[in-house]
Write a protein that holds these residues in place. Structure first.
Motif, PDB file in Angstrom:
ATOM      1  N   LEU A 119      10.041  11.530  13.364  1.00 21.81           N
ATOM      2  CA  LEU A 119       9.287  11.259  12.144  1.00 21.81           C
ATOM      3  C   LEU A 119       8.221  10.219  12.454  1.00 21.81           C
ATOM      4  O   LEU A 119       8.473   9.261  13.195  1.00 21.81           O
ATOM      5  CB  LEU A 119      10.192  10.693  11.053  1.00 21.81           C
ATOM      6  N   THR A 120       7.045  10.391  11.896  1.00 21.67           N
ATOM      7  CA  THR A 120       5.961   9.432  12.058  1.00 21.67           C
ATOM      8  C   THR A 120       5.573   8.909  10.685  1.00 21.67           C
ATOM      9  O   THR A 120       5.349   9.689   9.767  1.00 21.67           O
ATOM     10  CB  THR A 120       4.740  10.081  12.736  1.00 21.67           C
ATOM     11  N   ILE A 121       5.531   7.592  10.550  1.00 20.74           N
ATOM     12  CA  ILE A 121       5.149   6.947   9.301  1.00 20.74           C
ATOM     13  C   ILE A 121       3.832   6.231   9.546  1.00 20.74           C
ATOM     14  O   ILE A 121       3.719   5.450  10.491  1.00 20.74           O
ATOM     15  CB  ILE A 121       6.221   5.927   8.850  1.00 20.74           C
ATOM     16  N   GLN A 122       2.837   6.506   8.701  1.00 23.54           N
ATOM     17  CA  GLN A 122       1.550   5.829   8.851  1.00 23.54           C
ATOM     18  C   GLN A 122       1.232   5.073   7.578  1.00 23.54           C
ATOM     19  O   GLN A 122       1.267   5.625   6.479  1.00 23.54           O
ATOM     20  CB  GLN A 122       0.427   6.807   9.147  1.00 23.54           C
TER      21      GLN A 122
ATOM     22  N   GLY B 265       0.828  -1.194   0.000  1.00 17.57           N
ATOM     23  CA  GLY B 265       0.000   0.000   0.000  1.00 17.57           C
ATOM     24  C   GLY B 265       0.862   1.243   0.000  1.00 17.57           C
ATOM     25  O   GLY B 265       2.039   1.204  -0.357  1.00 17.57           O
ATOM     26  N   LYS B 266       0.270   2.329   0.414  1.00 21.11           N
ATOM     27  CA  LYS B 266       0.946   3.622   0.477  1.00 21.11           C
ATOM     28  C   LYS B 266       1.149   4.012   1.931  1.00 21.11           C
ATOM     29  O   LYS B 266       0.429   3.561   2.813  1.00 21.11           O
ATOM     30  CB  LYS B 266       0.114   4.707  -0.226  1.00 21.11           C
ATOM     31  N   TYR B 267       2.136   4.845   2.152  1.00 19.42           N
ATOM     32  CA  TYR B 267       2.386   5.372   3.495  1.00 19.42           C
ATOM     33  C   TYR B 267       2.538   6.880   3.434  1.00 19.42           C
ATOM     34  O   TYR B 267       2.767   7.451   2.375  1.00 19.42           O
ATOM     35  CB  TYR B 267       3.626   4.719   4.127  1.00 19.42           C
ATOM     36  N   ARG B 268       2.358   7.503   4.585  1.00 22.80           N
ATOM     37  CA  ARG B 268       2.546   8.951   4.737  1.00 22.80           C
ATOM     38  C   ARG B 268       3.616   9.173   5.796  1.00 22.80           C
ATOM     39  O   ARG B 268       3.737   8.389   6.732  1.00 22.80           O
ATOM     40  CB  ARG B 268       1.259   9.625   5.195  1.00 22.80           C
ATOM     41  N   VAL B 269       4.366  10.246   5.637  1.00 24.83           N
ATOM     42  CA  VAL B 269       5.379  10.615   6.620  1.00 24.83           C
ATOM     43  C   VAL B 269       5.085  12.029   7.075  1.00 24.83           C
ATOM     44  O   VAL B 269       4.854  12.918   6.259  1.00 24.83           O
ATOM     45  CB  VAL B 269       6.806  10.559   6.031  1.00 24.83           C
ATOM     46  N   GLY B 270       5.069  12.228   8.370  1.00 27.54           N
ATOM     47  CA  GLY B 270       4.846  13.554   8.928  1.00 27.54           C
ATOM     48  C   GLY B 270       5.744  13.767  10.119  1.00 27.54           C
ATOM     49  O   GLY B 270       6.391  12.846  10.612  1.00 27.54           O
TER      50      GLY B 270
END
Length: 134
Positions: A95-98, A83-88
């Motif tokens: 860093l947070t990866i969801q 799938g895809k992930y987001r980094v914020g």
């Protein structure tokens, strides 16, 4: 007197620039470029628990790979999902990866990925991932 005036002029010129830099930097939000420090494969190496909790003794075979195009591949005990992930990142936070379609969240802490939650569910023991040999 001229020295004081010159010093004040220099100070006045630098204060707006510093304020503008602070305002231009977002307080939080998703990154548009995947950070190099998370790219590649990460292997689960164990658990880290809150005080009073005992980590599990069963070794789980889990591997996650983060790609530059914000795609991921997660393999747990032979089952693979993609799938895809987001980094914020919030200011002064790791860093947070969801993972977008599973709600798993990882924090990059001291060169390791820590997974303490899935959406609103917070775990008493976090799963710890270290960089795997690619």
């Amino acid at each position: 007197m001229a020295i004081i005036a010159g010093t004040l002029l220099i100070a006045a010129m630098t204060v707006p620039c510093a304020a503008a830099e602070t305002a231009a930097r977002p307080a939080s939000g998703d990154m548009t470029t995947a950070p190099a420090e998370i790219l590649g494969a990460w292997k689960m190496v164990g658990e880290k628990c809150e005080e009073g909790e005992t980590p599990g003794t069963r070794q789980i075979n889990a591997l996650i790979r983060f790609d530059r195009d914000f795609g991921y591949e997660l393999t747990v005990e032979g089952w693979t999902s993609r799938g895809k992930y987001r980094v914020g990142q919030l200011r002064d936070s790791p860093l947070t990866i969801q993972l977008s379609d599973s709600l798993y969240e990882f924090d990059l802490v001291d060169g390791r990925l820590e997974n303490w939650s899935e959406g609103d569910a917070v775990f008493l023991c976090g799963r710890i991932f270290e960089r795997a040999g690619d």
